[in-house]
Design an enzyme around this catalytic site. Structure first.
Site, short mmCIF file in Angstrom:
data_model
loop_
_atom_site.label_atom_id
_atom_site.label_comp_id
_atom_site.label_asym_id
_atom_site.label_seq_id
_atom_site.Cartn_x
_atom_site.Cartn_y
_atom_site.Cartn_z
N ARG A 1 -20.45 11.83 -8.61
CA ARG A 1 -19.46 12.78 -9.13
C ARG A 1 -18.66 12.20 -10.31
NH1 ARG A 1 -15.20 12.57 -3.94
NH2 ARG A 1 -14.19 10.68 -4.64
N ASP B 1 3.78 -7.14 0.67
CA ASP B 1 2.81 -6.37 1.47
C ASP B 1 3.25 -6.48 2.93
OD1 ASP B 1 -0.34 -5.36 0.76
OD2 ASP B 1 0.11 -5.66 2.89
N TYR C 1 -3.47 13.68 1.87
CA TYR C 1 -3.38 12.69 0.79
C TYR C 1 -3.00 13.38 -0.52
CZ TYR C 1 -4.88 8.92 -2.37
OH TYR C 1 -4.93 7.96 -3.33
N GLY D 1 -6.85 -5.07 -3.27
CA GLY D 1 -7.12 -3.89 -4.10
C GLY D 1 -6.31 -3.87 -5.39
N ILE D 2 -5.86 -2.67 -5.75
CA ILE D 2 -5.17 -2.46 -7.03
C ILE D 2 -3.89 -3.30 -7.11
CG2 ILE D 2 -3.98 -0.73 -8.45
CD1 ILE D 2 -5.98 1.36 -7.18
N PRO E 1 -11.11 -2.68 -1.33
CA PRO E 1 -11.49 -2.87 0.08
C PRO E 1 -11.31 -1.62 0.93
CG PRO E 1 -10.29 -4.78 -0.71
CD PRO E 1 -10.25 -3.76 -1.83
P1 NAD Z 1 -5.81 -0.70 -0.21
O1 NAD Z 1 -5.76 0.59 0.53
O2 NAD Z 1 -7.07 -1.48 -0.20
O3 NAD Z 1 -4.62 -1.62 0.23
C1 NAD Z 1 -3.39 -1.07 0.55
C2 NAD Z 1 -2.42 -2.19 0.85
O4 NAD Z 1 -1.20 -1.57 1.27
C3 NAD Z 1 -2.88 -3.13 1.95
O5 NAD Z 1 -2.77 -4.47 1.52
C4 NAD Z 1 -1.90 -2.83 3.08
O6 NAD Z 1 -1.61 -3.95 3.89
C5 NAD Z 1 -0.67 -2.35 2.32
N1 NAD Z 1 0.22 -1.54 3.14
C6 NAD Z 1 -0.12 -0.60 4.05
N2 NAD Z 1 0.98 -0.13 4.66
C7 NAD Z 1 2.05 -0.79 4.13
C8 NAD Z 1 3.45 -0.75 4.36
N3 NAD Z 1 3.99 0.07 5.28
N4 NAD Z 1 4.25 -1.57 3.64
C9 NAD Z 1 3.71 -2.41 2.72
N5 NAD Z 1 2.39 -2.49 2.45
C10 NAD Z 1 1.57 -1.69 3.15
O7 NAD Z 1 -5.39 -0.47 -1.71
P2 NAD Z 1 -6.01 0.39 -2.88
O8 NAD Z 1 -7.26 1.11 -2.51
O9 NAD Z 1 -5.99 -0.51 -4.02
O10 NAD Z 1 -4.89 1.52 -3.02
C11 NAD Z 1 -3.59 1.19 -3.44
C12 NAD Z 1 -2.90 2.47 -3.83
O11 NAD Z 1 -3.67 3.14 -4.82
C13 NAD Z 1 -2.70 3.46 -2.69
O12 NAD Z 1 -1.44 4.10 -2.83
C14 NAD Z 1 -3.82 4.45 -2.92
O13 NAD Z 1 -3.53 5.73 -2.41
C15 NAD Z 1 -3.87 4.47 -4.43
N6 NAD Z 1 -5.13 4.94 -4.98
C16 NAD Z 1 -6.30 4.33 -4.65
C17 NAD Z 1 -7.48 4.81 -5.18
C18 NAD Z 1 -8.80 4.20 -4.81
O14 NAD Z 1 -9.84 4.83 -5.07
N7 NAD Z 1 -8.83 2.99 -4.24
C19 NAD Z 1 -7.47 5.92 -6.04
C20 NAD Z 1 -6.26 6.50 -6.38
C21 NAD Z 1 -5.08 6.00 -5.84
#
Ligand code: NAD
Length: 245
Positions: free
Chosen positions: A205, A37, A147, A17-18, A183
């Site tokens: 939206r 990670d 959240y 992801g991000i 993902p």
């Molecule tokens: P994701 O949810 O797809 O991946 C998250 C990653 O965090 C995974 O690789 C996982 O293994 C890791 N992780 C989980 N628990 C962990 C721990 N205890 N220690 C270390 N790593 C850990 O990622 P995403 O959707 O890209 O989101 C990343 C961040 O961006 C999150 O904080 C999420 O809340 C935020 N965010 C996401 C969105 C969205 O729409 N995807 C929007 C706003 C904010």
């Protein structure tokens, strides 16, 4: 010349992801990246990328954080990206879900920032980027109760650190994405029913008629990590395609 030449960067949630896109963008701009990670298997996909070293770190575990930070000679940038999205209203939220969300989404940032700030002070400054969301104090998003509460806390934590350490050259900013195609977002779509149909409701939206990409969020992180943003601290950088307008 890269925009992050000579900078040592640590980020969490780099396996997908991000976080993964941002690790790659940081490395392309010349940073020495320590990509961490909890998921060691997925993290291996970054092994062999020039400029990136991977480490398994659980950001909720103080011992993991201490081992990571004590192994670094210097640290210029920290990107706290790890977080988890629970679905539901306050009536759906179990106490253990509240505790899990605050532990991962907020307390991990407290632990990470507390561990790295002395290193940044010793190096004469640094930039901390904390992952918040538009679903926070910015916007009440439906069925994002715990959240949204955690991501609002991230903004408060960020501003407090920014105020305390601005004079020492340590900047701290929050980034607040809207809905980004990653993902875990796909997992959430599948959990709600037919993935493509639910996707349509998420896209409907969006003022731009599409979701954001991880690369678009990574570009903002590169800016905040670089000296280009040296007069920016304590902000909540919204990057949501106009969702919150
Ligand atoms: P994701 O949810 O797809 O991946 C998250 C990653 O965090 C995974 O690789 C996982 O293994 C890791 N992780 C989980 N628990 C962990 C721990 N205890 N220690 C270390 N790593 C850990 O990622 P995403 O959707 O890209 O989101 C990343 C961040 O961006 C999150 O904080 C999420 O809340 C935020 N965010 C996401 C969105 C969205 O729409 N995807 C929007 C706003 C904010």
């Amino acid at each position: 010349m890269g925009r992050l030449d000579g900078k040592v960067v640590v980020l969490s949630a780099a396996a997908q992801g991000i976080g993964k896109s941002t690790a790659l963008a940081f490395a392309r701009e010349g940073a020495q990246v320590i990509a961490t990670d909890i998921n060691g298997e997925k993290l291996k996909e970054l092994d062999g990328t020039p400029g990136i070293e991977t480490r398994v770190v659980d950001v909720t575990k103080q011992a993991d954080i201490e081992a990571l930070v004590s192994s670094l000679d210097k640290l210029d940038v920290l990107f706290n990206c790890a977080g988890f999205v629970h679905h539901g209203t306050i009536l759906d939220c179990k106490e253990e879900e509240w505790d899990f969300a605050f532990n991962l989404n907020v307390k991990s940032m407290f632990l990470m920032c507390k561990a790295v700030i002395p290193k940044m002070q010793a190096g004469g400054g640094g930039s901390i980027i904390n992952m918040s969301s538009v679903a926070s104090s910015i916007k009440g998003a439906p069925v994002r109760f715990v959240y949204g509460a955690t991501k609002a806390a991230v903004i408060g934590l960020t501003k407090s650190i920014a105020a305390d350490f601005a004079a020492q050259g340590i900047r701290c900013n929050a980034i607040c994405p809207g809905t980004v195609d990653t993902p875990s977002l796909r997992d959430r779509l599948r959990a709600l029913g037919d993935e493509e149909e639910v996707l349509k409701t998420f896209v409907a939206r969006q003022k731009m008629g599409r979701l954001g990409t991880a690369e678009e969020i990574a570009a903002l992180c590169v800016y905040l990590a670089s000296d280009e943003s040296c007069y920016t601290t304590g902000t909540e950088c919204v990057i949501d395609g106009g969702w919150s307008v």
